[in-house]
Design a protein around this motif. Structure first.
Motif, PDB file in Angstrom:
ATOM      1  N   LEU A  66       0.499  -1.178  -0.131  1.00 15.02           N
ATOM      2  CA  LEU A  66      -0.270   0.159  -0.429  1.00 15.02           C
ATOM      3  C   LEU A  66       0.879   1.444   0.030  1.00 15.02           C
ATOM      4  N   LEU A  67       1.474   1.802   1.485  1.00 18.27           N
ATOM      5  CA  LEU A  67       2.568   2.503   0.771  1.00 18.27           C
ATOM      6  C   LEU A  67       3.483   2.534  -0.038  1.00 18.27           C
ATOM      7  N   VAL A  68       4.096   1.632  -0.766  1.00 20.90           N
ATOM      8  CA  VAL A  68       5.382   1.981  -1.586  1.00 20.90           C
ATOM      9  C   VAL A  68       4.140   1.436  -3.256  1.00 20.90           C
ATOM     10  N   GLY A  69       2.695   1.357  -3.175  1.00 22.04           N
ATOM     11  CA  GLY A  69       1.909   1.904  -4.541  1.00 22.04           C
ATOM     12  C   GLY A  69       1.802   3.181  -4.479  1.00 22.04           C
ATOM     13  N   HIS A  70       1.334   3.384  -2.991  1.00 20.48           N
ATOM     14  CA  HIS A  70       1.107   5.048  -3.297  1.00 20.48           C
ATOM     15  C   HIS A  70       2.243   5.701  -3.723  1.00 20.48           C
ATOM     16  N   LEU A  91       4.614   7.649 -10.316  1.00 14.35           N
ATOM     17  CA  LEU A  91       5.500   7.342 -10.783  1.00 14.35           C
ATOM     18  C   LEU A  91       4.864   7.143 -12.584  1.00 14.35           C
ATOM     19  N   LEU A  92       3.594   6.664 -12.386  1.00  9.73           N
ATOM     20  CA  LEU A  92       2.403   7.392 -13.871  1.00  9.73           C
ATOM     21  C   LEU A  92       2.091   8.718 -13.973  1.00  9.73           C
ATOM     22  N   PHE A  93       2.463   9.914 -13.996  1.00 12.62           N
ATOM     23  CA  PHE A  93       2.229  10.574 -14.262  1.00 12.62           C
ATOM     24  C   PHE A  93       3.269  11.137 -14.659  1.00 12.62           C
ATOM     25  N   TRP A 124       5.524   6.804 -20.146  1.00  8.45           N
ATOM     26  CA  TRP A 124       4.612   6.176 -21.377  1.00  8.45           C
ATOM     27  C   TRP A 124       5.488   6.357 -22.319  1.00  8.45           C
ATOM     28  N   GLN A 125       6.095   6.761 -22.399  1.00 16.69           N
ATOM     29  CA  GLN A 125       7.102   7.044 -24.234  1.00 16.69           C
ATOM     30  C   GLN A 125       8.433   6.338 -24.672  1.00 16.69           C
ATOM     31  N   ALA A 126       9.190   5.889 -22.670  1.00 22.29           N
ATOM     32  CA  ALA A 126      10.170   5.251 -23.415  1.00 22.29           C
ATOM     33  C   ALA A 126       9.705   3.808 -23.567  1.00 22.29           C
ATOM     34  N   PRO A 182      13.382  -2.044 -16.218  1.00 21.01           N
ATOM     35  CA  PRO A 182      14.780  -1.977 -14.771  1.00 21.01           C
ATOM     36  C   PRO A 182      14.688  -0.758 -14.223  1.00 21.01           C
ATOM     37  N   VAL A 183      14.825   0.119 -15.513  1.00 22.57           N
ATOM     38  CA  VAL A 183      14.941   1.597 -13.716  1.00 22.57           C
ATOM     39  C   VAL A 183      13.601   2.037 -13.091  1.00 22.57           C
ATOM     40  N   THR A 184      12.194   0.615 -13.759  1.00 19.67           N
ATOM     41  CA  THR A 184      11.109   1.523 -12.335  1.00 19.67           C
ATOM     42  C   THR A 184      11.525   0.519 -11.296  1.00 19.67           C
ATOM     43  N   LEU A 185      11.340  -1.255 -11.619  1.00 17.50           N
ATOM     44  CA  LEU A 185      11.463  -1.548 -10.671  1.00 17.50           C
ATOM     45  C   LEU A 185      12.777  -2.529 -10.268  1.00 17.50           C
ATOM     46  N   ILE A 186      13.718  -2.162 -10.165  1.00 17.94           N
ATOM     47  CA  ILE A 186      14.886  -2.693  -9.085  1.00 17.94           C
ATOM     48  C   ILE A 186      14.628  -1.369  -8.139  1.00 17.94           C
ATOM     49  N   PRO A 187      14.236   0.162  -8.634  1.00 14.15           N
ATOM     50  CA  PRO A 187      14.197   0.541  -7.129  1.00 14.15           C
ATOM     51  C   PRO A 187      13.018   0.425  -6.003  1.00 14.15           C
ATOM     52  N   LEU A 188      12.381  -0.238  -6.817  1.00  9.30           N
ATOM     53  CA  LEU A 188      10.851  -0.658  -6.644  1.00  9.30           C
ATOM     54  C   LEU A 188      10.713  -1.916  -5.535  1.00  9.30           C
ATOM     55  N   ALA A 189      11.561  -2.817  -5.883  1.00  9.32           N
ATOM     56  CA  ALA A 189      11.718  -3.449  -5.282  1.00  9.32           C
ATOM     57  C   ALA A 189      12.978  -3.150  -3.785  1.00  9.32           C
ATOM     58  N   LEU A 190      14.305  -2.358  -4.226  1.00  6.30           N
ATOM     59  CA  LEU A 190      15.036  -2.351  -3.086  1.00  6.30           C
ATOM     60  C   LEU A 190      14.062  -1.564  -1.841  1.00  6.30           C
TER      61      LEU A 190
END
Length: 130
Positions: free
Chosen positions: A66-70, A76-78, A83-85, A92-100
């Motif tokens: 809940l915390l990480v998602g919000h 990040l979705l804004f 959406w363009q890259a 990898p640019v989003t999932l690695i920091p998200l996992a950490l």
């Protein structure tokens, strides 16, 4: 003229949360809470309080998601580059920091949950023979 008390009594909930977030025994604040990454020490080394009886089960994982998602995923979705890259760059640019971030927060949230359970005096029911 009456003197104001120097310190106000602190709520057991705030005390438990603070000690849990710091990975300390919620009862005394001195002993460690974990043996390993998420493995709760069965008993406090400082005061002997039984730490293994708090049912922290799935709550910390849900609160962490809940915390990480919000705090991380929703903002990040804004960003337009998400959406363009290329997905091969975004993943990898989003999932690695998200996992950490998730792995960093999970023990702290679990400690906070155990501290709250301690403050509310919620423990697992002891198994009694029939």
């Amino acid at each position: 003229m009456s003197a104001m008390p120097e310190t106000q009594p602190v709520s057991p909930l705030l005390t438990g949360l603070k000690r849990g977030l710091l990975h300390r025994c919620p009862n005394c604040g001195d002993g460690r809470l974990y043996m390993r990454y998420l493995k709760v020490d069965p008993e406090c080394e400082a005061c002997g309080h039984e730490l293994g009886g708090y049912p922290a089960d799935d709550g910390p994982a849900y609160f962490t998601i809940l915390l990480v998602g919000h705090l991380f995923v929703a903002p990040l979705l804004f960003l337009p580059w998400i959406w363009q890259a290329s997905p091969f760059l975004v993943a990898p640019v989003t999932l690695i920091p998200l996992a950490l971030l998730t792995l960093l927060l999970l023990p702290r949230v679990k400690g906070g949950v155990i501290g709250a359970l301690w403050a509310f005096r919620l423990r697992k029911a002891e198994d009694t023979p029939a």
